[in-house]
Design a protein around this motif. Structure first.
Motif, PDB file in Angstrom:
ATOM      1  N   PRO A 125       0.945  -1.323  -0.214  1.00  0.00           N
ATOM      2  CA  PRO A 125       0.025   0.291   0.412  1.00  0.00           C
ATOM      3  C   PRO A 125       0.847   1.071   0.286  1.00  0.00           C
ATOM      4  O   PRO A 125       1.974   1.205   0.714  1.00  0.00           O
ATOM      5  N   ALA A 126       0.951   2.014  -1.203  1.00  0.00           N
ATOM      6  CA  ALA A 126       1.461   3.573  -1.204  1.00  0.00           C
ATOM      7  C   ALA A 126       0.916   4.390  -1.402  1.00  0.00           C
ATOM      8  O   ALA A 126       1.011   5.180  -2.370  1.00  0.00           O
ATOM      9  N   ALA A 127      -0.813   4.639  -1.273  1.00  0.00           N
ATOM     10  CA  ALA A 127      -1.597   5.347  -1.512  1.00  0.00           C
ATOM     11  C   ALA A 127      -1.510   7.007  -0.440  1.00  0.00           C
ATOM     12  O   ALA A 127      -2.136   7.839  -0.784  1.00  0.00           O
ATOM     13  N   GLY A 128      -0.788   6.824   0.360  1.00  0.00           N
ATOM     14  CA  GLY A 128      -0.525   7.572   1.735  1.00  0.00           C
ATOM     15  C   GLY A 128       0.146   9.072   1.432  1.00  0.00           C
ATOM     16  O   GLY A 128       0.205   9.115   0.769  1.00  0.00           O
ATOM     17  N   VAL A 129      -0.563  10.100   2.246  1.00  0.00           N
ATOM     18  CA  VAL A 129      -0.117  11.235   1.920  1.00  0.00           C
ATOM     19  C   VAL A 129       1.007  11.489   2.579  1.00  0.00           C
ATOM     20  O   VAL A 129       1.959  12.288   2.247  1.00  0.00           O
ATOM     21  N   GLY A 130       1.413  10.525   4.042  1.00  0.00           N
ATOM     22  CA  GLY A 130       2.489  10.773   4.791  1.00  0.00           C
ATOM     23  C   GLY A 130       2.579  12.479   5.622  1.00  0.00           C
ATOM     24  O   GLY A 130       3.410  13.382   5.757  1.00  0.00           O
ATOM     25  N   SER A 131       1.392  12.673   6.180  1.00  0.00           N
ATOM     26  CA  SER A 131       0.993  14.263   6.622  1.00  0.00           C
ATOM     27  C   SER A 131       2.185  14.188   7.584  1.00  0.00           C
ATOM     28  O   SER A 131       2.380  15.228   7.780  1.00  0.00           O
ATOM     29  N   ARG A 132       2.387  12.803   8.286  1.00  0.00           N
ATOM     30  CA  ARG A 132       3.380  13.613  10.283  1.00  0.00           C
ATOM     31  C   ARG A 132       4.458  13.417   9.509  1.00  0.00           C
ATOM     32  O   ARG A 132       5.132  13.946  10.250  1.00  0.00           O
ATOM     33  N   MET A 133       4.710  13.805   7.816  1.00  0.00           N
ATOM     34  CA  MET A 133       6.665  13.754   7.495  1.00  0.00           C
ATOM     35  C   MET A 133       6.216  15.361   6.881  1.00  0.00           C
ATOM     36  O   MET A 133       8.541  15.532   7.296  1.00  0.00           O
ATOM     37  N   ARG A 134       5.615  15.937   7.209  1.00  0.00           N
ATOM     38  CA  ARG A 134       5.255  17.220   7.039  1.00  0.00           C
ATOM     39  C   ARG A 134       6.508  17.425   5.669  1.00  0.00           C
ATOM     40  O   ARG A 134       6.717  18.026   6.170  1.00  0.00           O
ATOM     41  N   ALA A 135       6.656  16.348   4.607  1.00  0.00           N
ATOM     42  CA  ALA A 135       7.488  16.917   3.930  1.00  0.00           C
ATOM     43  C   ALA A 135       6.427  17.214   2.425  1.00  0.00           C
ATOM     44  O   ALA A 135       5.655  17.778   2.389  1.00  0.00           O
ATOM     45  N   ASP A 136       7.662  18.125   1.473  1.00  0.00           N
ATOM     46  CA  ASP A 136       6.452  18.450  -0.073  1.00  0.00           C
ATOM     47  C   ASP A 136       6.428  17.024  -0.405  1.00  0.00           C
ATOM     48  O   ASP A 136       5.684  17.510  -1.708  1.00  0.00           O
ATOM     49  N   ARG A 137       6.044  16.061  -0.703  1.00  0.00           N
ATOM     50  CA  ARG A 137       5.718  14.917  -0.925  1.00  0.00           C
ATOM     51  C   ARG A 137       5.647  13.945  -0.275  1.00  0.00           C
ATOM     52  O   ARG A 137       6.402  13.613   1.248  1.00  0.00           O
ATOM     53  N   PRO A 138       5.001  13.650  -0.649  1.00  0.00           N
ATOM     54  CA  PRO A 138       4.496  11.845   0.111  1.00  0.00           C
ATOM     55  C   PRO A 138       5.952  11.071   0.934  1.00  0.00           C
ATOM     56  O   PRO A 138       6.888  10.769  -0.324  1.00  0.00           O
ATOM     57  N   LYS A 139       6.056   9.929   1.906  1.00  0.00           N
ATOM     58  CA  LYS A 139       7.358   9.975   2.107  1.00  0.00           C
ATOM     59  C   LYS A 139       7.612   9.215   1.527  1.00  0.00           C
ATOM     60  O   LYS A 139       9.353   8.691   1.449  1.00  0.00           O
ATOM     61  N   GLN A 140       6.576   7.570   1.170  1.00  0.00           N
ATOM     62  CA  GLN A 140       7.117   7.179  -0.271  1.00  0.00           C
ATOM     63  C   GLN A 140       8.638   7.673  -1.512  1.00  0.00           C
ATOM     64  O   GLN A 140       8.974   6.861  -1.215  1.00  0.00           O
ATOM     65  N   TYR A 141       8.192   8.477  -0.956  1.00  0.00           N
ATOM     66  CA  TYR A 141       8.889   9.540  -2.891  1.00  0.00           C
ATOM     67  C   TYR A 141      10.213   9.903  -2.268  1.00  0.00           C
ATOM     68  O   TYR A 141      10.691  10.632  -2.979  1.00  0.00           O
ATOM     69  N   LEU A 142      10.915   9.910  -0.574  1.00  0.00           N
ATOM     70  CA  LEU A 142      11.713  10.855  -0.563  1.00  0.00           C
ATOM     71  C   LEU A 142      13.087   9.968  -0.272  1.00  0.00           C
ATOM     72  O   LEU A 142      13.080   8.742  -0.777  1.00  0.00           O
TER      73      LEU A 142
END
Ligand code: CTP
Ligand code: MG
Length: 231
Positions: A10-27
């Motif tokens: 599952p990779a459809a999350g937005v990663g809000s708790r990372m507070r990054a400029d993109r979803p965390k899986q793409y950092l």
């Protein structure tokens, strides 16, 4: 036929708790994106049938990755909650010819530090299990139940508390039915095991490494980056 497994990421999350400029899986992490490291944990495994990644419908990042053209990786449209994304991945597997009795390993896109020995141990321990189970880690710290105003209400018995990690390994048909049933009944499901629990099953806890962390907050990524750069 030797036992084999499918994987849903599952990779459809937005990663809000990372507070990054993109979803965390793409950092980035050690020269690749997190999701590429996660996929690498499975891609060369001899018992792998195939992988489905569940992506946000308008994901602008996936197509730019080299693994987007890998024939072993299929994509599904994720949903509003993690359980919706997992269910979409399972439906995709069925369309690919997976059978209801086949084993599926569900693993978070944001958990790139899965050790091969943990993966192999999970599979070996559960391949003949009637239910399936998950990698998990016994609670280490003393646990407190918080009351109002952030004050301790009581100390909780740590010896029976485990943290649920992934992969979580269940049979395709059983997991699909449990997720559909739990979602239809409005049950809060944060992992696959909780859907099975709702269906009256008791998934097995398989102890894994504590460093199989899910990147959730900025310090998690800092910790992994430091570790990988010094290895
Ligand atoms: N996930 C998903 N579909 C959703 C929500 C989450 O596929 N609707 C995935 C995430 O992409 C992640 C995994 O489920 O790989 C674990 O979820 P979590 O760590 O909560 O990720 P996010 O929901 O992206 O982060 P946050 O809760 O901080 O917003
Ligand atoms: Mg989330």
């Amino acid at each position: 036929m030797p036992p084999s497994f499918w994987v849903v990421i599952p990779a459809a999350g937005v990663g809000s708790r990372m507070r990054a400029d993109r979803p965390k899986q793409y950092l980035g992490l050690a020269g690749k994106t997190i999701i590429e490291h996660t996929l690498d944990c499975f891609l060369d495994h001899p018992d792998l049938n195939g992988i489905v990644v569940s992506l946000a419908t308008r994901d602008p990042y996936w197509a730019g990755l080299r693994c987007a053209s890998d024939a072993r990786i299929h994509r599904a449209d994720g949903g509003a909650e993690r359980a919706d994304s997992v269910l979409a991945g399972l439906r995709c597997l069925s369309q690919l010819g997976a059978k209801d009795e086949d084993w599926v390993l569900v693993h978070d896109a944001a958990r790139p530090n899965l050790a091969r020995e943990d993966l192999d141990n999970l599979f070996a321990q559960l391949v003949n299990d009637p239910v399936g189970g998950l990698l998990a880690v016994p609670a280490r710290d003393t646990l407190k139940r918080a009351g109002p105003e952030g004050r301790v209400e009581e100390t909780v018995d740590r010896s029976v508390i485990w943290q649920a990690f992934t992969p979580q390994m269940f049979r395709l048909g059983v997991l699909s039915d449990a997720l559909v049933g739990a979602l239809a009944n409005g049950v809060a499901i944060t992992d696959e095991a909780s859907a099975l629990e709702w269906a009256g099953q008791s998934p097995r806890l398989i102890e894994g490494r504590a460093d199989n962390i899910k990147v959730t907050r900025p310090e998690d990524l800092e910790w992994l980056a430091q570790r990988w750069n010094t290895q």
